[in-house]
Write an enzyme that holds these catalytic residues in place. Structure first.
Site, short mmCIF file in Angstrom:
data_model
loop_
_atom_site.label_atom_id
_atom_site.label_comp_id
_atom_site.label_asym_id
_atom_site.label_seq_id
_atom_site.Cartn_x
_atom_site.Cartn_y
_atom_site.Cartn_z
N THR A 133 0.80 -1.23 0.00
CA THR A 133 0.00 0.00 0.00
C THR A 133 0.83 1.28 0.00
O THR A 133 1.94 1.31 0.57
CB THR A 133 -0.90 0.00 1.26
OG1 THR A 133 -1.41 1.33 1.47
CG2 THR A 133 -0.16 -0.41 2.52
N GLU A 135 0.24 3.60 1.86
CA GLU A 135 0.35 4.00 3.26
C GLU A 135 1.76 3.74 3.79
O GLU A 135 2.17 4.32 4.80
CB GLU A 135 -0.67 3.25 4.12
CG GLU A 135 -2.09 3.76 3.98
CD GLU A 135 -2.27 5.18 4.53
OE1 GLU A 135 -2.03 5.39 5.72
OE2 GLU A 135 -2.64 6.06 3.75
N TYR A 157 -1.73 0.11 10.93
CA TYR A 157 -2.01 -0.58 9.67
C TYR A 157 -0.77 -0.55 8.78
O TYR A 157 -0.32 -1.58 8.26
CB TYR A 157 -3.19 0.10 8.98
CG TYR A 157 -3.37 -0.27 7.52
CD1 TYR A 157 -3.99 -1.46 7.16
CD2 TYR A 157 -2.92 0.57 6.48
CE1 TYR A 157 -4.16 -1.81 5.81
CE2 TYR A 157 -3.09 0.24 5.16
CZ TYR A 157 -3.70 -0.95 4.82
OH TYR A 157 -3.86 -1.29 3.50
N LYS A 161 1.67 -3.54 7.44
CA LYS A 161 1.87 -3.76 6.00
C LYS A 161 3.36 -3.64 5.63
O LYS A 161 3.79 -4.19 4.62
CB LYS A 161 1.04 -2.76 5.20
CG LYS A 161 -0.47 -3.07 5.18
CD LYS A 161 -0.80 -4.17 4.18
CE LYS A 161 -2.29 -4.37 4.02
NZ LYS A 161 -2.65 -5.33 2.98
P1 NDP Z 1 -11.65 -4.52 1.93
O1 NDP Z 1 -11.64 -3.98 3.31
O2 NDP Z 1 -12.80 -4.17 1.02
O3 NDP Z 1 -11.56 -6.12 1.99
C1 NDP Z 1 -10.76 -6.77 2.91
C2 NDP Z 1 -11.02 -8.25 2.83
O4 NDP Z 1 -10.23 -8.92 3.82
C3 NDP Z 1 -12.47 -8.66 3.10
O5 NDP Z 1 -12.81 -9.75 2.26
C4 NDP Z 1 -12.42 -9.10 4.55
O6 NDP Z 1 -13.45 -10.00 4.92
C5 NDP Z 1 -11.06 -9.80 4.56
N1 NDP Z 1 -10.53 -9.99 5.90
C6 NDP Z 1 -10.47 -9.09 6.92
N2 NDP Z 1 -9.94 -9.67 8.01
C7 NDP Z 1 -9.66 -10.96 7.68
C8 NDP Z 1 -9.13 -12.06 8.39
N3 NDP Z 1 -8.79 -11.97 9.66
N4 NDP Z 1 -8.98 -13.23 7.74
C9 NDP Z 1 -9.35 -13.35 6.43
N5 NDP Z 1 -9.87 -12.34 5.71
C10 NDP Z 1 -10.03 -11.16 6.33
O7 NDP Z 1 -10.27 -4.09 1.25
P2 NDP Z 1 -9.93 -3.78 -0.28
O8 NDP Z 1 -10.58 -4.77 -1.14
O9 NDP Z 1 -10.14 -2.33 -0.52
O10 NDP Z 1 -8.35 -3.98 -0.27
C11 NDP Z 1 -7.77 -5.25 -0.55
C12 NDP Z 1 -6.36 -5.29 0.00
O11 NDP Z 1 -5.58 -4.26 -0.58
C13 NDP Z 1 -6.25 -5.07 1.50
O12 NDP Z 1 -5.19 -5.88 1.96
C14 NDP Z 1 -5.89 -3.60 1.64
O13 NDP Z 1 -5.20 -3.39 2.83
C15 NDP Z 1 -5.03 -3.42 0.42
N6 NDP Z 1 -5.00 -2.11 -0.16
C16 NDP Z 1 -6.17 -1.48 -0.50
C17 NDP Z 1 -6.15 -0.27 -1.15
C18 NDP Z 1 -7.41 0.44 -1.51
O14 NDP Z 1 -7.33 1.65 -1.77
N7 NDP Z 1 -8.55 -0.23 -1.60
C19 NDP Z 1 -4.87 0.37 -1.50
C20 NDP Z 1 -3.70 -0.39 -1.11
C21 NDP Z 1 -3.78 -1.59 -0.48
P3 NDP Z 1 -14.93 -9.49 5.35
O15 NDP Z 1 -15.63 -9.17 4.05
O16 NDP Z 1 -15.48 -10.65 6.06
O17 NDP Z 1 -14.71 -8.26 6.18
P1 GDR Z 2 -6.85 5.73 3.60
O1 GDR Z 2 -8.36 5.86 3.10
O2 GDR Z 2 -6.69 6.01 5.03
O3 GDR Z 2 -6.04 6.53 2.63
O4 GDR Z 2 -6.60 4.16 3.40
P2 GDR Z 2 -9.62 6.63 3.70
O5 GDR Z 2 -10.58 6.70 2.58
O6 GDR Z 2 -10.09 6.03 4.98
O7 GDR Z 2 -9.03 8.09 4.05
C1 GDR Z 2 -8.47 8.93 3.05
C2 GDR Z 2 -8.20 10.29 3.65
O8 GDR Z 2 -9.45 10.94 3.95
C3 GDR Z 2 -9.36 11.53 5.23
N1 GDR Z 2 -10.69 11.69 5.81
C4 GDR Z 2 -11.52 10.70 6.16
N2 GDR Z 2 -11.40 9.36 6.07
C5 GDR Z 2 -12.44 8.60 6.50
N3 GDR Z 2 -12.37 7.26 6.37
N4 GDR Z 2 -13.57 9.14 7.06
C6 GDR Z 2 -13.72 10.48 7.18
O9 GDR Z 2 -14.73 10.95 7.69
C7 GDR Z 2 -12.66 11.31 6.70
N5 GDR Z 2 -12.49 12.64 6.64
C8 GDR Z 2 -11.30 12.86 6.10
C9 GDR Z 2 -8.47 10.57 6.02
O10 GDR Z 2 -7.98 11.22 7.19
C10 GDR Z 2 -7.40 10.26 4.96
O11 GDR Z 2 -6.43 11.27 4.94
C11 GDR Z 2 -7.10 3.47 2.24
C12 GDR Z 2 -7.38 2.03 2.66
O12 GDR Z 2 -8.04 1.39 1.59
C13 GDR Z 2 -6.10 1.31 2.96
O13 GDR Z 2 -6.37 -0.09 3.15
C14 GDR Z 2 -5.13 1.46 1.79
O14 GDR Z 2 -3.91 0.81 2.07
C15 GDR Z 2 -4.90 2.93 1.50
O15 GDR Z 2 -6.16 3.53 1.21
C16 GDR Z 2 -4.01 3.13 0.30
#
Ligand code: NDP
Ligand code: GDR
Length: 366
Positions: A133, A135, A157, A161
């Site tokens: 990520t 992050e 987190y 990671k």
């Molecule tokens: P989501 O939160 O939508 O999905 C996470 C998934 O992980 C869900 O299927 C969840 O299951 C499962 N999960 C959570 N805890 C466990 C556990 N203990 N054992 C097995 N499975 C588990 O995330 P995204 O699809 O957005 O992201 C996918 C991956 O990419 C994650 O690892 C995230 O950290 C990473 N990532 C995401 C980014 C983004 O912007 N979306 C950017 C960079 C990295 P359940 O549905 O039951 O909760």
């Molecule tokens: P992020 O995503 O922390 O970048 O992680 P998120 O959408 O939660 O926050 C992005 C930015 O928005 C600001 N923010 C808020 N965020 C949330 N959730 N709720 C609010 O009300 C709010 N107001 C402002 C946050 O402070 C932050 O700066 C996501 C996840 O998908 C991670 O798993 C992944 O690794 C990174 O993106 C890349």
């Protein structure tokens, strides 16, 4: 023989798009889902196949990234050609509340899968993708961020990671496993979890436009992010595992916007442009909600959503992915926002109708 993929996190945003993508490519797709007290498979229900039919090519297994024996058994049973480790406690703010659990799932969970590959002697067969990520860059040391930019994680987190990133590199170097990190910047879609900022905005403002909610409470709206579409990003996850040599890649759009801008786009799309007033925690966003006569406050800042340590700005440089793999994102951030608004507005309209007519939707509602 069709290829076999195993996806952790298949019930999440990326898992669901990746499963669709791989099924279209002719893969047999296995996914790990967690036991929950209610159904948690909404994102993959449309591709679910009855396990009683012959030759089902989509199969779900109960499992958890905290459970080593279960992971070893699933990897043994499925003998995957490719493992996509997408499962994680993926919410940055929540990781401050549950740091130990986040470390266990996001850090140790990655090690458990890599160990399963090794224990089962699949080092030469099974390719491994790790969902790393942006992050990791946290307090950014260089802009834009690329594969060589030093890491500075800013949350439990991101620290978890970081371990996952390096253990993936280490198992590649130590045991010759084809293992890659995709360093993905934020990516969104109509399937994005409701508490991540983009979806919170599109869903919240769509609800306000339909009279279902009054106000959206936000944290740091001046945070800057590089937002892409999840569909573009899962394509890249697959591409990374099809190369001759395993490598790590940054995946991003190369353009950044603020949370404030995302709010403005969403409000414009809903026909309720925002006017800002005040500063800091006193800042509010006014808009004319369709159907009402006067301006009302639709956004307020609530410090509850500030993080103990914030990642203020992220901007990725996807040049390596473009140059080596020919990958470029196809969906712009604004088009993605529109798609999310359209989807959340349709949901909000359904709920508004239910609210107006009670649960008997058989009543004519012209
Ligand atoms: P989501 O939160 O939508 O999905 C996470 C998934 O992980 C869900 O299927 C969840 O299951 C499962 N999960 C959570 N805890 C466990 C556990 N203990 N054992 C097995 N499975 C588990 O995330 P995204 O699809 O957005 O992201 C996918 C991956 O990419 C994650 O690892 C995230 O950290 C990473 N990532 C995401 C980014 C983004 O912007 N979306 C950017 C960079 C990295 P359940 O549905 O039951 O909760
Ligand atoms: P992020 O995503 O922390 O970048 O992680 P998120 O959408 O939660 O926050 C992005 C930015 O928005 C600001 N923010 C808020 N965020 C949330 N959730 N709720 C609010 O009300 C709010 N107001 C402002 C946050 O402070 C932050 O700066 C996501 C996840 O998908 C991670 O798993 C992944 O690794 C990174 O993106 C890349």
């Amino acid at each position: 023989m069709p290829k076999v993929a195993l996806i952790t996190g298949i019930t999440g945003q990326d898992g669901s798009y990746l499963a669709e993508f791989l099924l279209e490519k002719g893969y047999i797709v296995h996914g790990i889902k967690r036991r929950a007290s209610s159904f948690n498979t909404q994102r993959v229900d449309h591709i679910y196949q009855d396990p009683h039919i012959d030759n089902a090519n989509f199969k779900l297994h109960y499992g958890d990234l905290t459970d080593t024996s279960n992971l070893v058994r699933i990897v043994q049973e499925t003998q995957p050609d490719e493992i996509y480790n997408l499962g994680a406690q993926s919410h940055v703010a929540v990781s401050f509340e549950s740091p130990e659990y986040t470390a266990d799932v996001d850090g140790m969970g990655t090690l458990r899968i890599l160990e399963a590959i090794r224990i089962l002697g699949l080092e030469k067969k099974t390719r491994f993708y790790q969902a790393s990520t942006s992050e990791l860059y946290g307090l950014v040391q260089e802009t834009p961020q690329k594969e060589t930019t030093p890491f500075y994680p800013r949350s439990p987190y991101a620290v978890a990671k970081l371990y996952a990133y390096w253990i993936t590199v280490n198992y590649r170097e130590a045991y010759g496993i084809y293992a890659c990190n995709g360093i993905l910047f934020n990516h969104e879609s109509p399937r994005r979890g409701e508490t991540f900022v983009t979806r919170k905005i599109t869903r919240g403002l769509a609800n306000i436009s339909q009279g279902l909610e009054d106000c959206l409470y936000m944290g740091n709206i001046d945070a800057l992010r590089d937002w892409g579409h999840a569909k573009d990003y899962v394509r890249m996850q697959w591409m990374m595992l099809q190369q001759d040599q395993p490598e790590d890649f940054v995946i991003a759009t190369g353009v950044q916007y603020s949370v404030r801008q995302f709010i403005e786009w969403t409000a414009n799309e809903l026909g309720m442009p925002i006017r800002w007033e005040g500063t800091g925690v006193d800042e509010v966003g006014y808009a004319v909600v369709p159907g009402s006569a006067q301006e009302t406050v639709v956004v307020r800042i609530d410090p509850r959503y500030f993080r103990p340590t914030e990642v203020e700005t992220l901007l990725g440089d996807p040049a390596k992915a473009k140059q080596k793999l020919g990958w470029v994102p196809e969906i712009s951030t604004q088009d993605m926002c529109k798609e999310m608004v359209t989807s959340d507005l349709a949901e909000a309209k359904k709920h508004a109708l239910l609210k107006k007519f009670g649960y008997d939707v058989s009543v004519s509602v012209e």
